[in-house]
Design an enzyme around this catalytic site. Structure first.
Site, short mmCIF file in Angstrom:
data_model
loop_
_atom_site.label_atom_id
_atom_site.label_comp_id
_atom_site.label_asym_id
_atom_site.label_seq_id
_atom_site.Cartn_x
_atom_site.Cartn_y
_atom_site.Cartn_z
N GLU A 27 2.86 13.00 15.05
CA GLU A 27 2.24 13.78 16.12
C GLU A 27 2.98 13.68 17.45
OE1 GLU A 27 0.67 11.82 13.99
OE2 GLU A 27 -1.27 12.64 13.40
N GLU A 36 -3.89 10.48 7.56
CA GLU A 36 -5.18 9.88 7.95
C GLU A 36 -6.24 10.12 6.89
OE1 GLU A 36 -4.58 10.21 12.78
OE2 GLU A 36 -5.24 11.96 11.67
N ALA A 77 -3.13 18.19 10.61
CA ALA A 77 -4.05 19.16 11.20
C ALA A 77 -3.27 20.45 11.42
CB ALA A 77 -4.59 18.63 12.51
N GLY A 81 -2.70 14.22 10.21
CA GLY A 81 -4.06 14.21 9.66
C GLY A 81 -4.07 14.05 8.15
N1 CAA Z 1 -0.01 23.09 10.64
C1 CAA Z 1 0.14 24.42 10.45
N2 CAA Z 1 1.10 24.94 9.66
C2 CAA Z 1 1.94 24.08 9.06
C3 CAA Z 1 1.82 22.69 9.22
C4 CAA Z 1 0.79 22.21 10.05
N3 CAA Z 1 0.57 20.88 10.24
N4 CAA Z 1 2.81 22.10 8.51
C5 CAA Z 1 3.49 23.09 7.91
N5 CAA Z 1 2.97 24.29 8.25
C6 CAA Z 1 3.40 25.62 7.82
C7 CAA Z 1 4.68 26.05 8.53
O1 CAA Z 1 4.38 26.60 9.79
C8 CAA Z 1 5.22 27.07 7.56
O2 CAA Z 1 4.51 28.26 7.72
P1 CAA Z 1 5.29 29.69 7.64
O3 CAA Z 1 5.84 29.74 6.23
O4 CAA Z 1 4.22 30.68 7.89
O5 CAA Z 1 6.38 29.64 8.66
C9 CAA Z 1 4.82 26.49 6.19
O6 CAA Z 1 3.75 25.58 6.45
C10 CAA Z 1 5.94 25.72 5.53
O7 CAA Z 1 6.40 24.74 6.46
P2 CAA Z 1 7.95 24.54 6.80
O8 CAA Z 1 8.69 25.84 6.73
O9 CAA Z 1 8.03 23.79 8.08
O10 CAA Z 1 8.38 23.62 5.55
P3 CAA Z 1 9.56 22.55 5.50
O11 CAA Z 1 9.66 22.15 4.06
O12 CAA Z 1 10.78 23.06 6.18
O13 CAA Z 1 9.05 21.28 6.36
C11 CAA Z 1 7.42 19.65 7.06
C12 CAA Z 1 7.96 20.54 5.92
C13 CAA Z 1 8.48 18.59 7.43
C14 CAA Z 1 6.16 18.97 6.57
C15 CAA Z 1 7.15 20.52 8.31
O14 CAA Z 1 6.36 21.64 7.92
C16 CAA Z 1 6.40 19.81 9.41
O15 CAA Z 1 6.99 19.03 10.14
N6 CAA Z 1 5.09 20.07 9.56
C17 CAA Z 1 4.27 19.51 10.62
C18 CAA Z 1 3.92 18.06 10.35
C19 CAA Z 1 3.13 17.49 11.53
O16 CAA Z 1 3.59 17.44 12.64
N7 CAA Z 1 1.87 17.04 11.26
C20 CAA Z 1 1.01 16.51 12.25
C21 CAA Z 1 0.05 17.57 12.75
S1 CAA Z 1 -0.90 17.02 14.14
C22 CAA Z 1 -2.19 16.11 13.47
O17 CAA Z 1 -2.33 15.98 12.28
C23 CAA Z 1 -3.14 15.51 14.48
C24 CAA Z 1 -4.11 14.54 13.89
O18 CAA Z 1 -3.93 13.34 13.92
C25 CAA Z 1 -5.35 14.99 13.31
#
Ligand code: CAA
Length: 261
Positions: A135, A115, A69, A112
């Protein structure tokens, strides 16, 4: 080809029998913002009601199926806004699609994203696919089915019968290799999923829909009830033109011409 901002929707396979939806928010690793989820729901529903389409494939980029998400969108939310606006309320729409949906997962399928993949009927995972529910690191927990889907066979093992599929426990993230499972080659993953979609599209659409309904019911119901439900659907198939055609074609040693959809 539909016109969308966050996804690409097109028909692929022989005669356009497979609906392909590609999540297309590459820079944000296909984070599932509201706009993307609304478009996804609309594109899948459109294919679901298209009589020329027998199955759908849902994919992302080589780097990310979807990284969850949208955290930027969620950051300012409050309990009140989540509750009153039914945040994630429309995510269940994918589970109401009646035709088979195949997730072709390359790269990250996190939160998400994991999921959404799990709610699909079949997952084809690329060799670099990573599944996980991270998460908890954000001070929250999976909200789109991550607990139910990973900890019950519900929505999972029975439908992802081959071992290309991998799930991870809440809080962790992992690759197929870690579990000695091999993914499919990244480059051919979507094509292979489309081929499976074509194969499914070659069957009677009403019989495929009934199969999907029976599998989904079996996941929800106690064994006895599931068996009864399956039997009733089996009996119902005798009310379709396709059941008669399928058996007649077998006896006449010819290819069936499916009618119902
Ligand atoms: N939401 C919004 N933006 C996101 C995102 C997310 N879930 N995941 C990545 N991005 C964005 C980053 O902010 C970044 O944006 P900018 O270039 O503008 O800074 C861009 O995508 C690239 O991401 P990274 O620079 O972080 O890329 P990376 O290769 O270094 O890392 C990653 C990749 C490990 C996937 C890392 O991006 C990450 O940990 N993302 C979040 C994953 C996460 O926590 N997901 C769960 C979300 S909560 C949820 O989903 C609730 C539910 O159950 C519905």
């Amino acid at each position: 080809r539909g016109e969308y901002e966050f996804i690409i929707s097109e028909k692929r396979g022989e005669g356009g029998c497979v609906g392909l939806v590609t999540l297309n928010r590459r820079k944000a690793l296909n984070a599932l913002c509201d706009g993307l989820m609304s478009e996804l729901r609309e594109a899948l529903a459109t294919f679901d009601s298209d009589p020329g389409v027998g199955a759908m494939v849902l994919t992302g980029s080589e780097k990310a199926f979807a990284a969850g998400a949208d955290i930027a969108e969620m950051q300012p939310l409050t309990f009140q806004s989540c509750y009153s606006q039914q945040f994630l309320g429309n995510w269940d729409a994918i589970s109401r699609i009646t035709k088979p949906v195949i997730a072709a997962v390359n790269g990250y399928a996190l939160g998400g994203g994991c999921e959404v993949a799990m709610v699909c009927d079949i997952i084809y995972a690329g060799e670099k696919a990573q599944f996980g529910q991270p998460e908890i690191a954000l001070g929250t927990l999976p909200g789109g089915g991550g607990h139910s889907e990973t900890h019950q066979s519900h929505r999972e093992e029975p439908r992802h019968g081959d071992d290309r599929h991998r799930r991870e426990d809440v809080g962790s993230r992992g690759t197929l290799a870690r579990t000695n499972q091999q993914g499919l080659p990244t480059e051919s993953l979507v094509d292979e999923a489309i081929q499976l979609g074509e194969r499914i599209s070659g069957f009677s659409k009403i019989a495929v829909a009934m199969c999907k309904e029976a599998v989904n019911a079996a996941e929800q119901l106690p064994l006895n009830e599931g068996l009864k439900y399956e039997k009733k659907l089996f009996y119902s198939s005798f009310a379709t033109d396709d059941r008669r055609e399928g058996m007649t074609a077998f006896l006449e040693k010819r290819t069936p011409q499916w009618a119902d959809c």
